[in-house]
Scaffold this active site. Structure first.
Site, mmCIF file in Angstrom:
data_model
loop_
_atom_site.group_PDB
_atom_site.id
_atom_site.type_symbol
_atom_site.label_atom_id
_atom_site.label_comp_id
_atom_site.label_asym_id
_atom_site.label_seq_id
_atom_site.Cartn_x
_atom_site.Cartn_y
_atom_site.Cartn_z
ATOM 1 N N ILE A 66 8.028 6.388 6.747
ATOM 2 C CA ILE A 66 9.135 6.221 5.808
ATOM 3 C C ILE A 66 9.116 7.398 4.814
ATOM 4 O O ILE A 66 8.774 7.230 3.641
ATOM 5 C CB ILE A 66 9.061 4.866 5.063
ATOM 6 C CG1 ILE A 66 8.885 3.714 6.060
ATOM 7 C CG2 ILE A 66 10.328 4.650 4.225
ATOM 8 C CD1 ILE A 66 8.673 2.346 5.408
ATOM 9 N N PRO A 67 9.434 8.597 5.303
ATOM 10 C CA PRO A 67 9.482 9.728 4.374
ATOM 11 C C PRO A 67 10.616 9.507 3.370
ATOM 12 O O PRO A 67 11.664 8.953 3.715
ATOM 13 C CB PRO A 67 9.768 10.934 5.279
ATOM 14 C CG PRO A 67 10.326 10.377 6.538
ATOM 15 C CD PRO A 67 9.810 8.976 6.665
ATOM 16 N N HIS A 68 10.381 9.888 2.134
ATOM 17 C CA HIS A 68 11.389 9.662 1.103
ATOM 18 C C HIS A 68 11.320 10.751 0.045
ATOM 19 O O HIS A 68 10.273 11.367 -0.154
ATOM 20 C CB HIS A 68 11.233 8.277 0.466
ATOM 21 C CG HIS A 68 9.846 7.991 -0.010
ATOM 22 N ND1 HIS A 68 8.832 7.585 0.840
ATOM 23 C CD2 HIS A 68 9.292 8.063 -1.240
ATOM 24 C CE1 HIS A 68 7.716 7.414 0.146
ATOM 25 N NE2 HIS A 68 7.969 7.700 -1.109
ATOM 26 N N ALA A 69 12.470 10.989 -0.592
ATOM 27 C CA ALA A 69 12.548 12.024 -1.623
ATOM 28 C C ALA A 69 13.752 11.757 -2.511
ATOM 29 O O ALA A 69 14.677 11.042 -2.125
ATOM 30 C CB ALA A 69 12.677 13.403 -0.971
#
Length: 156
Positions: A66-69
């Site tokens: 769950i990459p997030h930015a």
């Protein structure tokens, strides 16, 4: 609390069969995917996802990441889903390679909203049965249906 992700999920941001040889390559492709639709710069998205990943792996376990930015200029929290053709080493908590990616992008000011959305996504991705169905889904439409009306169908 609803587990329906329809308020976050953009149907055009679902890809089945994405191929990436590295996290950097994956983040570049995710940036290119979301840029035109969310009206943000592809490199900015890729760089922000990579910068967050350097703080610690977003490999969630069970073959999911769950990459997030946070991205300036975004109007709202949005998620993109990619199923990889070949699992990618991600440094996940269980050391399993990752083939289901749920990338979440938020405006910088969406502090609480960002955390709540991340918790909702994580809760859905803990459901091993759902993740198995995502792996078996043959199209973006099937993935969208699983993530938006999964509970409604089960309740019927």
């Amino acid at each position: 609390m609803t587990s329906d992700l329809s308020d976050l999920l953009v149907p055009e941001l679902i890809v089945v069969g994405m191929s990436a040889a590295s996290k950097k390559g994956l983040f570049t492709q995710l940036g290119a995917l979301v840029a035109p639709l969310l009206r943000v710069d592809a490199r900015t998205v890729a760089d922000a996802l990579a910068a967050r990943e350097k703080e610690g792996s977003t490999g969630f376990g069970g073959g999911v990441a769950i990459p997030h930015a946070r991205i300036a200029g975004l109007p709202r929290v949005a998620i993109a889903v990619a199923r990889l053709t070949h699992p990618l080493e991600f440094g996940a908590v269980d050391d399993a390679p990752v083939d289901v990616i749920v990338a979440m992008l938020s405006p910088p000011q969406a502090g609480g909203e960002h955390l709540k959305a991340l918790a909702r996504v994580a809760r859905r991705m803990r459901d091993r049965g759902l993740v198995a169905k995502l792996r078996g889904a043959g199209s973006p439409d099937a993935i969208y249906a699983l993530l938006t009306d999964h509970e409604a169908r089960d309740a019927a």
